[in-house]
Design a protein around this motif. Structure first.
Motif, PDB file in Angstrom:
ATOM      1  N   MET A   1       5.693  -7.462  65.653  1.00  0.00           N
ATOM      2  CA  MET A   1       6.740  -7.695  64.659  1.00  0.00           C
ATOM      3  C   MET A   1       7.199  -9.144  64.746  1.00  0.00           C
ATOM      4  N   SER A   2       7.255  -9.827  63.601  1.00  0.00           N
ATOM      5  CA  SER A   2       7.521 -11.250  63.606  1.00  0.00           C
ATOM      6  C   SER A   2       8.995 -11.555  63.816  1.00  0.00           C
ATOM      7  N   THR A   3       9.231 -12.748  64.410  1.00  0.00           N
ATOM      8  CA  THR A   3      10.599 -13.212  64.590  1.00  0.00           C
ATOM      9  C   THR A   3      11.257 -13.468  63.240  1.00  0.00           C
ATOM     10  N   ALA A   4      10.440 -13.928  62.287  1.00  0.00           N
ATOM     11  CA  ALA A   4      10.973 -14.207  60.950  1.00  0.00           C
ATOM     12  C   ALA A   4      11.564 -12.945  60.324  1.00  0.00           C
ATOM     13  N   PHE A   5      10.875 -11.818  60.493  1.00  0.00           N
ATOM     14  CA  PHE A   5      11.382 -10.558  59.940  1.00  0.00           C
ATOM     15  C   PHE A   5      12.699 -10.179  60.602  1.00  0.00           C
ATOM     16  N   LEU A   6      12.761 -10.267  61.924  1.00  0.00           N
ATOM     17  CA  LEU A   6      13.961  -9.864  62.653  1.00  0.00           C
ATOM     18  C   LEU A   6      15.155 -10.738  62.277  1.00  0.00           C
ATOM     19  N   LEU A   7      14.946 -12.053  62.185  1.00  0.00           N
ATOM     20  CA  LEU A   7      16.037 -12.959  61.844  1.00  0.00           C
ATOM     21  C   LEU A   7      16.512 -12.729  60.409  1.00  0.00           C
ATOM     22  N   THR A   8      15.542 -12.576  59.495  1.00  0.00           N
ATOM     23  CA  THR A   8      15.903 -12.347  58.093  1.00  0.00           C
ATOM     24  C   THR A   8      16.657 -11.038  57.944  1.00  0.00           C
ATOM     25  N   ALA A   9      16.167  -9.986  58.595  1.00  0.00           N
ATOM     26  CA  ALA A   9      16.829  -8.685  58.510  1.00  0.00           C
ATOM     27  C   ALA A   9      18.236  -8.745  59.092  1.00  0.00           C
ATOM     28  N   LEU A  10      18.404  -9.476  60.203  1.00  0.00           N
ATOM     29  CA  LEU A  10      19.719  -9.580  60.831  1.00  0.00           C
ATOM     30  C   LEU A  10      20.708 -10.284  59.908  1.00  0.00           C
ATOM     31  N   ILE A  11      20.268 -11.370  59.274  1.00  0.00           N
ATOM     32  CA  ILE A  11      21.139 -12.103  58.355  1.00  0.00           C
ATOM     33  C   ILE A  11      21.553 -11.209  57.184  1.00  0.00           C
ATOM     34  N   ILE A  12      20.593 -10.449  56.677  1.00  0.00           N
ATOM     35  CA  ILE A  12      20.878  -9.546  55.555  1.00  0.00           C
ATOM     36  C   ILE A  12      21.895  -8.484  55.964  1.00  0.00           C
ATOM     37  N   CYS A  13      21.725  -7.935  57.167  1.00  0.00           N
ATOM     38  CA  CYS A  13      22.650  -6.898  57.642  1.00  0.00           C
ATOM     39  C   CYS A  13      24.058  -7.454  57.872  1.00  0.00           C
ATOM     40  N   LEU A  14      24.134  -8.692  58.357  1.00  0.00           N
ATOM     41  CA  LEU A  14      25.429  -9.291  58.657  1.00  0.00           C
ATOM     42  C   LEU A  14      26.189  -9.703  57.412  1.00  0.00           C
ATOM     43  N   THR A  15      25.460  -9.940  56.310  1.00  0.00           N
ATOM     44  CA  THR A  15      26.102 -10.366  55.075  1.00  0.00           C
ATOM     45  C   THR A  15      26.963  -9.238  54.512  1.00  0.00           C
ATOM     46  N   PRO A  16      28.271  -9.482  54.323  1.00  0.00           N
ATOM     47  CA  PRO A  16      29.143  -8.420  53.811  1.00  0.00           C
ATOM     48  C   PRO A  16      28.703  -7.924  52.435  1.00  0.00           C
ATOM     49  N   GLY A  17      28.643  -6.618  52.289  1.00  0.00           N
ATOM     50  CA  GLY A  17      28.283  -5.994  51.025  1.00  0.00           C
ATOM     51  C   GLY A  17      29.004  -4.671  50.893  1.00  0.00           C
ATOM     52  N   THR A  18      28.508  -3.817  50.027  1.00  0.00           N
ATOM     53  CA  THR A  18      29.147  -2.532  49.779  1.00  0.00           C
ATOM     54  C   THR A  18      29.315  -1.716  51.053  1.00  0.00           C
ATOM     55  N   GLY A  19      28.244  -1.608  51.830  1.00  0.00           N
ATOM     56  CA  GLY A  19      28.286  -0.798  53.045  1.00  0.00           C
ATOM     57  C   GLY A  19      29.266  -1.321  54.069  1.00  0.00           C
ATOM     58  N   VAL A  20      29.312  -2.643  54.238  1.00  0.00           N
ATOM     59  CA  VAL A  20      30.247  -3.240  55.199  1.00  0.00           C
ATOM     60  C   VAL A  20      31.683  -2.980  54.778  1.00  0.00           C
ATOM     61  N   VAL A  21      31.965  -3.168  53.497  1.00  0.00           N
ATOM     62  CA  VAL A  21      33.325  -2.946  52.998  1.00  0.00           C
ATOM     63  C   VAL A  21      33.748  -1.495  53.244  1.00  0.00           C
ATOM     64  N   TYR A  22      32.854  -0.558  52.951  1.00  0.00           N
ATOM     65  CA  TYR A  22      33.203   0.851  53.130  1.00  0.00           C
ATOM     66  C   TYR A  22      33.402   1.186  54.618  1.00  0.00           C
ATOM     67  N   THR A  23      32.538   0.641  55.474  1.00  0.00           N
ATOM     68  CA  THR A  23      32.655   0.902  56.911  1.00  0.00           C
ATOM     69  C   THR A  23      33.967   0.360  57.463  1.00  0.00           C
ATOM     70  N   LEU A  24      34.335  -0.857  57.064  1.00  0.00           N
ATOM     71  CA  LEU A  24      35.601  -1.441  57.504  1.00  0.00           C
ATOM     72  C   LEU A  24      36.780  -0.600  57.012  1.00  0.00           C
ATOM     73  N   SER A  25      36.715  -0.175  55.762  1.00  0.00           N
ATOM     74  CA  SER A  25      37.789   0.643  55.196  1.00  0.00           C
ATOM     75  C   SER A  25      37.939   1.957  55.950  1.00  0.00           C
ATOM     76  N   ALA A  26      36.820   2.612  56.243  1.00  0.00           N
ATOM     77  CA  ALA A  26      36.865   3.891  56.956  1.00  0.00           C
ATOM     78  C   ALA A  26      37.415   3.716  58.363  1.00  0.00           C
ATOM     79  N   ALA A  27      37.016   2.641  59.041  1.00  0.00           N
ATOM     80  CA  ALA A  27      37.464   2.401  60.413  1.00  0.00           C
ATOM     81  C   ALA A  27      38.957   2.110  60.465  1.00  0.00           C
ATOM     82  N   LEU A  28      39.448   1.311  59.528  1.00  0.00           N
ATOM     83  CA  LEU A  28      40.874   1.002  59.508  1.00  0.00           C
ATOM     84  C   LEU A  28      41.703   2.227  59.137  1.00  0.00           C
ATOM     85  N   ALA A  29      41.154   3.060  58.267  1.00  0.00           N
ATOM     86  CA  ALA A  29      41.902   4.230  57.815  1.00  0.00           C
ATOM     87  C   ALA A  29      41.926   5.338  58.850  1.00  0.00           C
ATOM     88  N   HIS A  30      40.805   5.562  59.526  1.00  0.00           N
ATOM     89  CA  HIS A  30      40.690   6.762  60.359  1.00  0.00           C
ATOM     90  C   HIS A  30      40.213   6.502  61.786  1.00  0.00           C
TER      91      HIS A  30
END
Length: 209
Positions: free
Chosen positions: A1-30
């Protein structure tokens, strides 16, 4: 598995989006458990997009503007529902009473947290098109088992997604007491999360044009 894939995937996961917003909301609420459960639900919501990519359904979405728009507007509608629910659910963010059993607020059923998270990602056609454009770049030309390779890469991406989202949720839960003890902060937190869902919905609409 290439380093390029891992780095690109990590950046994509870290970028705030719908899932991040919902996860933060759920954690703060409950609390932290809800944050981790939401992270798991968002990760499960990726599965249909992966299957669509591997089986070739992504090509249909890419070639059919109507199919893409129908799924997009369904996703936008769900985001607006989430925004409305966030604004009206004024009892979700409460300060746990010291003498309450377990010292915590009533937990939202895990099935509801997971269900909402799955729908958020399921109704986002950009994920299907993302996988369709992203995964083939890391499959070698002439690979005898490209589908197997793409499934493996997707599995790594999903594990990374869960880890990052869970970390976001636990971090939000760690400052939950400081947030929920201030009514004005709670009001603005609800507005920010609701506004984030609306903004993400608008981005989906713009992407469909």
């Amino acid at each position: 598995m290439s380093t390029a894939f891992l780095l690109t995937a990590l950046i994509i996961c870290l970028t705030p989006g719908t899932g991040v917003v919902y996860t933060l909301s759920a954690a703060l609420a409950h609390g932290p458990r809800a944050g981790v459960v939401a992270a798991a639900g968002c990760t499960l919501g990726i599965v249909p997009h992966v299957l669509a990519t591997v089986t070739g359904a992504a090509a249909l979405l890419h070639a059919s503007p109507l199919a893409f728009r129908v799924l997009t507007y369904a996703g936008v509608a769900w985001l607006l529902v989430m925004a409305y629910s966030t604004l009206r659910d004024r009892d979700a963010l409460v300060v746990p009473q010291a003498d309450s059993p377990g010292g915590g607020a009533p937990a939202r059923p895990s099935s509801r947290v997971v269900g909402s998270a799955v729908l958020l990602n399921l109704l986002n056609p950009k994920l299907t098109l993302f996988f369709f454009a992203f995964l083939p770049q890391f499959v070698h030309e002439g690979d005898p088992h490209p589908a197997r390779r793409m499934l493996m890469l997707s599995g790594v991406f999903m594990l990374m997604t869960f880890a990052v989202f869970a970390a976001y949720g636990l971090l939000a839960a760690s400052v939950r007491q400081q947030v929920v003890a201030r009514p004005r902060v709670l009001t603005w937190a609800r507005r920010v999360f609701a506004g984030s869902f609306v903004t993400l919905g608008a981005r989906l609409v713009l992407a469909a044009r």
